[in-house]
Write an enzyme that holds these catalytic residues in place. Structure first.
Site, PDB file in Angstrom:
ATOM      1  N   HIS A 163       0.856  -1.194   0.000  1.00 39.07           N
ATOM      2  CA  HIS A 163       0.000   0.000   0.000  1.00 39.07           C
ATOM      3  C   HIS A 163       0.885   1.235   0.000  1.00 39.07           C
ATOM      4  O   HIS A 163       1.288   1.736   1.046  1.00 39.07           O
ATOM      5  CB  HIS A 163      -0.911  -0.048   1.246  1.00 39.07           C
ATOM      6  CG  HIS A 163      -1.911   1.066   1.331  1.00 39.07           C
ATOM      7  ND1 HIS A 163      -3.095   0.941   2.037  1.00 39.07           N
ATOM      8  CD2 HIS A 163      -1.908   2.322   0.831  1.00 39.07           C
ATOM      9  CE1 HIS A 163      -3.770   2.078   1.954  1.00 39.07           C
ATOM     10  NE2 HIS A 163      -3.070   2.938   1.235  1.00 39.07           N
ATOM     11  N   HIS A 197       1.147   4.909  -2.487  1.00 38.28           N
ATOM     12  CA  HIS A 197       0.712   5.710  -3.641  1.00 38.28           C
ATOM     13  C   HIS A 197       1.963   6.346  -4.227  1.00 38.28           C
ATOM     14  O   HIS A 197       2.659   7.096  -3.527  1.00 38.28           O
ATOM     15  CB  HIS A 197      -0.272   6.794  -3.198  1.00 38.28           C
ATOM     16  CG  HIS A 197      -1.478   6.237  -2.500  1.00 38.28           C
ATOM     17  ND1 HIS A 197      -2.679   6.044  -3.136  1.00 38.28           N
ATOM     18  CD2 HIS A 197      -1.658   5.800  -1.224  1.00 38.28           C
ATOM     19  CE1 HIS A 197      -3.553   5.530  -2.276  1.00 38.28           C
ATOM     20  NE2 HIS A 197      -2.960   5.368  -1.108  1.00 38.28           N
ATOM     21  N   GLU A 229     -10.882   3.490   6.581  1.00 36.99           N
ATOM     22  CA  GLU A 229      -9.810   4.398   7.003  1.00 36.99           C
ATOM     23  C   GLU A 229     -10.493   5.503   7.816  1.00 36.99           C
ATOM     24  O   GLU A 229     -10.297   5.587   9.028  1.00 36.99           O
ATOM     25  CB  GLU A 229      -9.075   4.978   5.785  1.00 36.99           C
ATOM     26  CG  GLU A 229      -7.978   5.985   6.139  1.00 36.99           C
ATOM     27  CD  GLU A 229      -7.330   6.655   4.912  1.00 36.99           C
ATOM     28  OE1 GLU A 229      -7.917   6.622   3.814  1.00 36.99           O
ATOM     29  OE2 GLU A 229      -6.222   7.228   5.079  1.00 36.99           O
TER      30      GLU A 229
HETATM   31  N1  HPA Z   1      -6.404   7.535   1.630  1.00 38.79           N
HETATM   32  C1  HPA Z   1      -7.196   7.798   0.592  1.00 38.79           C
HETATM   33  N2  HPA Z   1      -6.728   8.259  -0.552  1.00 38.79           N
HETATM   34  C2  HPA Z   1      -5.416   8.456  -0.686  1.00 38.79           C
HETATM   35  C3  HPA Z   1      -4.558   8.199   0.343  1.00 38.79           C
HETATM   36  C4  HPA Z   1      -5.074   7.717   1.575  1.00 38.79           C
HETATM   37  O1  HPA Z   1      -4.373   7.465   2.570  1.00 38.79           O
HETATM   38  N3  HPA Z   1      -3.323   8.506  -0.101  1.00 38.79           N
HETATM   39  C5  HPA Z   1      -3.436   8.913  -1.382  1.00 38.79           C
HETATM   40  N4  HPA Z   1      -4.717   8.886  -1.733  1.00 38.79           N
HETATM   41 ZN    ZN Z   2      -3.702   4.823   0.719  1.00 42.31          ZN
END
Ligand code: HPA
Ligand code: ZN
Length: 326
Positions: A16, A18, A199
């Site tokens: 995980h 980005h 989240e």
């Molecule tokens: N959460 C949701 N979207 C995102 C995140 C994250 O932690 N990082 C980059 N895009």
């Molecule tokens: Zn993320």
């Protein structure tokens, strides 16, 4: 073995991260200068000082703003290769990377520019650093279904080099159900699916990701602990959670690392893994995430080995590649 040494030596698998979230401030300014893009902060220190977030959206606003400096294939190549070099030095042997095409195509950068730069770096990383990788295309959930379908169509020539689709950006108010049809289309193309869920969003979003999007992993998922029946289901299905501890604390999900539920997730028998999410913004890569959680939560050597094994199990690898990592 001392846990610090164990963390250092553990062959790590990241599931995980980005790629846009690996853009370090120094690199952001270098790309801005090269591309003639103006930045509203005078220098690296001022930009870094702005990285004080109170929730997911306050982070996303800066993250998307940072993307504005990424314009050329070479930018995406250098961004990705720099990430691979940093994590290779931390013992990462395999990484599964999210990219957000819509953050770029909406600014007039072609899908091919983004994809070619990232995939050239991944090939170079495998050749020169020995890191294997997979790419996961994320749809921005604050945009609509039609935009996601359009993005999937643009990805069609590249699907042999994309392992899965995912769902990121602003979670609350954008449930997985909004993308049920585009995920079904992605699965028909033979892609696996994952989704950020739980989240900031409620446990119900985790259920929707499982039932409607047919995900193979839940990204984050930490709010599952609010729902015992859901935890039992996730354990029974051995559904991996790609947990990002420094991210959760930086975005205010938990006040301090001492409050982070990583240890509780493991103790409940969940297939939790440790990941960095957006390491340039949240204060650390894989090693820093392991070190911070070990110190705050008292993770044992067994916990650390379990986290390492869980990530190998949860990776999108065939049996042979998995065996090589074990
Ligand atoms: N959460 C949701 N979207 C995102 C995140 C994250 O932690 N990082 C980059 N895009
Ligand atoms: Zn993320």
């Amino acid at each position: 073995m001392d846990t610090g040494v164990l963390i250092e030596r553990l062959p790590k698998v990241e599931l995980h991260v980005h790629i846009e979230g690996t853009l370090e401030p120094e690199q952001l300014f270098a790309f801005a200068r090269r591309n003639g893009v103006s930045v509203r902060y005078p220098d690296v220190e001022a930009l870094r000082a702005a990285y004080r977030f109170h929730d997911l959206q306050s982070f996303l606003d800066l993250y998307y703003e940072g993307c504005a400096v990424l314009l050329t294939e070479q930018d995406f190549y250098e961004l990705t290769l720099a990430y691979l070099r940093r994590v290779a030095a931390q013992g990462v042997v395999h990484t599964e990377i999210f990219f957000d095409p819509q953050s770029h195509t909406h600014r007039g950068v072609a899908f091919a520019t983004v994809f070619d730069g990232i995939s050239r770096a991944l090939a170079e990383g495998e050749r020169s650093l020995g890191i294997t990788s997979r790419l996961i295309l994320c749809f921005l959930r604050h945009l609509d279904e039609a935009d996601a379908f359009d993005t999937l169509r643009q990805a069609e020539p590249y699907l042999d080099r994309i392992v899965a689709v995912g769902l990121d950006s602003s979670e609350v108010g954008h449930p997985p159900s909004k993308f049920e049809r585009v995920f079904a289309a992605a699965r028909e193309h033979g892609l696996l699916t994952v989704a950020h869920a739980g989240e900031e969003g409620p446990p119900e979003y985790i259920r929707e990701a499982l039932d409607l999007l047919k995900v193979s992993r839940i990204d984050h998922g930490v709010r599952c602990l609010e729902d015992d029946a859901l935890v039992e289901r996730l354990v029974a299905e051995r559904m991996p959670l790609t947990v990002c501890p420094l991210s959760n604390v930086r975005l205010g999900g938990f006040a301090e690392m001492r409050d982070h539920p990583l240890k509780r997730l493991l103790d409940r028998g969940l297939c939790a893994t440790v990941n960095s999410d957006d390491p340039a913004y949240f204060g650390g890569y894989m090693t820093e995430n392991f070190t911070a959680t070990q110190a705050a939560l008292g993770l044992t050597a067994d916990d650390i080995l379990t986290l390492g094994r869980n990530a190998i199990e949860a990776a999108f690898l065939d049996a042979d590649a998995r065996e090589r990592l074990l």
